[in-house]
Design a protein around this motif. Sequence first.
Motif, short mmCIF file in Angstrom:
data_model
loop_
_atom_site.label_atom_id
_atom_site.label_comp_id
_atom_site.label_asym_id
_atom_site.label_seq_id
_atom_site.Cartn_x
_atom_site.Cartn_y
_atom_site.Cartn_z
N SER A 1 2.93 -5.99 -4.73
CA SER A 1 2.59 -5.35 -6.01
C SER A 1 1.66 -4.16 -5.82
CB SER A 1 2.00 -6.39 -6.97
OG SER A 1 1.15 -7.26 -6.27
N SER A 2 1.05 -4.01 -4.64
CA SER A 2 0.14 -2.88 -4.40
C SER A 2 0.86 -1.63 -3.89
CB SER A 2 -0.91 -3.28 -3.35
OG SER A 2 -0.33 -3.26 -2.05
N ALA A 3 2.16 -1.72 -3.67
CA ALA A 3 2.85 -0.59 -3.02
C ALA A 3 2.85 0.65 -3.89
CB ALA A 3 4.28 -0.99 -2.67
N LYS A 4 2.71 1.80 -3.24
CA LYS A 4 2.81 3.10 -3.93
C LYS A 4 3.71 3.99 -3.12
CE LYS A 4 -1.98 3.00 -5.48
NZ LYS A 4 -2.35 2.02 -4.44
N PHE A 5 4.76 4.46 -3.75
CA PHE A 5 5.74 5.29 -3.07
C PHE A 5 5.61 6.73 -3.53
CE2 PHE A 5 7.41 0.99 -3.59
CZ PHE A 5 7.81 0.69 -2.30
N GLY A 6 5.74 7.68 -2.62
CA GLY A 6 5.67 9.07 -3.06
C GLY A 6 6.14 10.04 -1.99
N GLN A 7 6.51 11.22 -2.46
CA GLN A 7 6.87 12.33 -1.56
C GLN A 7 5.88 13.46 -1.84
OE1 GLN A 7 10.67 10.69 0.05
NE2 GLN A 7 9.18 12.13 0.78
N PRO A 8 4.67 13.39 -1.26
CA PRO A 8 3.63 14.38 -1.56
C PRO A 8 3.75 15.68 -0.76
CG PRO A 8 2.73 12.70 -0.13
CD PRO A 8 4.16 12.32 -0.38
N GLU A 9 4.86 15.86 -0.03
CA GLU A 9 4.99 17.04 0.84
C GLU A 9 4.74 18.35 0.10
OE1 GLU A 9 7.03 14.41 0.90
OE2 GLU A 9 7.67 14.00 2.95
N GLY B 1 0.82 -1.22 0.00
CA GLY B 1 0.00 0.00 0.00
C GLY B 1 0.85 1.26 0.00
N TYR B 2 0.32 2.30 0.69
CA TYR B 2 0.98 3.61 0.64
C TYR B 2 2.25 3.68 1.47
CZ TYR B 2 -3.47 5.20 -1.31
OH TYR B 2 -4.58 5.37 -2.09
N ALA B 3 3.31 4.17 0.86
CA ALA B 3 4.51 4.58 1.60
C ALA B 3 4.77 6.00 1.13
CB ALA B 3 5.69 3.67 1.29
N LEU B 4 4.23 6.96 1.87
CA LEU B 4 4.24 8.36 1.43
C LEU B 4 4.97 9.25 2.42
CD1 LEU B 4 0.50 8.71 0.30
CD2 LEU B 4 2.50 8.13 -1.10
N GLY B 5 5.58 10.30 1.91
CA GLY B 5 6.21 11.28 2.77
C GLY B 5 7.18 10.62 3.73
N MET C 1 9.37 13.39 -8.81
CA MET C 1 8.51 12.94 -7.71
C MET C 1 8.38 14.01 -6.62
SD MET C 1 9.58 8.95 -7.22
CE MET C 1 8.21 8.54 -6.13
N ILE C 2 9.49 14.65 -6.28
CA ILE C 2 9.48 15.60 -5.17
C ILE C 2 8.80 16.91 -5.56
CG2 ILE C 2 11.02 17.03 -3.74
CD1 ILE C 2 12.92 14.49 -3.72
N LEU C 3 8.92 17.30 -6.84
CA LEU C 3 8.30 18.57 -7.26
C LEU C 3 6.84 18.42 -7.64
CD1 LEU C 3 11.27 20.10 -9.33
CD2 LEU C 3 10.53 20.71 -7.01
#
Length: 260
Positions: A126-134, A106-110, A161-163
């Motif tokens: 396979s469901s993982a979603k990575f992001g830096q939504p800061e 699942g989510y691995a964010l910020g 991703m970061i911008l």
Amino acid sequence: LLTAYRNLKVDTPVKSVQLISLDRPSALNALNRELMGELDDVLQKTQNDNQIKCVVLTGSEKAFAAGADIKEMKDISFVDAYKQDFLSSWNRIREFRKPLIGAVSGYALGGGFEVAMATDILLSSSSAKFGQPEINLGIIPGGGGTQRLIRAVGKAKAMEMILTGRMMKAQEAYERGLVSQVVDNEQLLPEALKVGEEIASKSAVSIQAAKEAVNAAYELPLSEGLRFERRLFHQLFATKDQKEGMSAFIEKRKANFSDD
Ligand code: HXC
């Protein structure tokens, strides 16, 4: 390790491998101060527990962690953040000397993504979603995201991703070398524990040295890194486990390491 935690589950499902599960389902495992304090506490105890040689850190199926706790952060002032050196305790994860395997679904964010990147080996379902939504919150990553992501995926992708705050899916994270394996959801923990069990069958001394040497590659120029590696390599000849490992090979038997 009998301490009761409110935001973590701690278990030893496999000999010598500790499983730490982030467990704050009401907020998708958002990393508030209490949770991070508990994580700090359990890592410190685990560091001193000779029975544990390797740790798997996971979340829930829906979220590894959806970031630092936005509700807790919203009203922090600059002076508070500065005086408390907000987030400095996150270095504790980096200082942990035993192998840390991240298992993300699942989510691995910020901050959640940043904790995942601070682990030594990252496995994902396979469901993982990575992001830096800061960037969507008017801030930037503060737990190592701007430094670690670029080393993992290169500048162009890290900047994108970061911008933009866009997420990256598991398969792409695998192709870019951010995660070591992508597996089906139900295989995530069994596989992470299997990797952990395999590591735990080695000598604790050489495991620690290997982790230390690989991490030095992040910090040092090549000549210093090579020197550091060679020094650690030499030192391992002072261990019983080096003699045992090499004797076992020559005697065609399995090594019986004593972590000494
Ligand atoms: C506090 C959070 C949270 C967070 C989710 N929740 N993420 N609470 N901090 N980071 C809470 C929601 O408010 C909600 O609580 C509950 O968890 C379920 O979340 P929903 O949004 O309803 O779930 P869903 O619609 O499935 O959306 C999932 C999501 C979304 C896409 C992951 O929750 C989301 O965008 N979360 C924020 C992600 C984020 O911006 N992370 C970066 C944080 S900043 P209620 O009470 O409403 O049910 C950061 C800075 C790092 O990490 C600095 C260094 C450490």
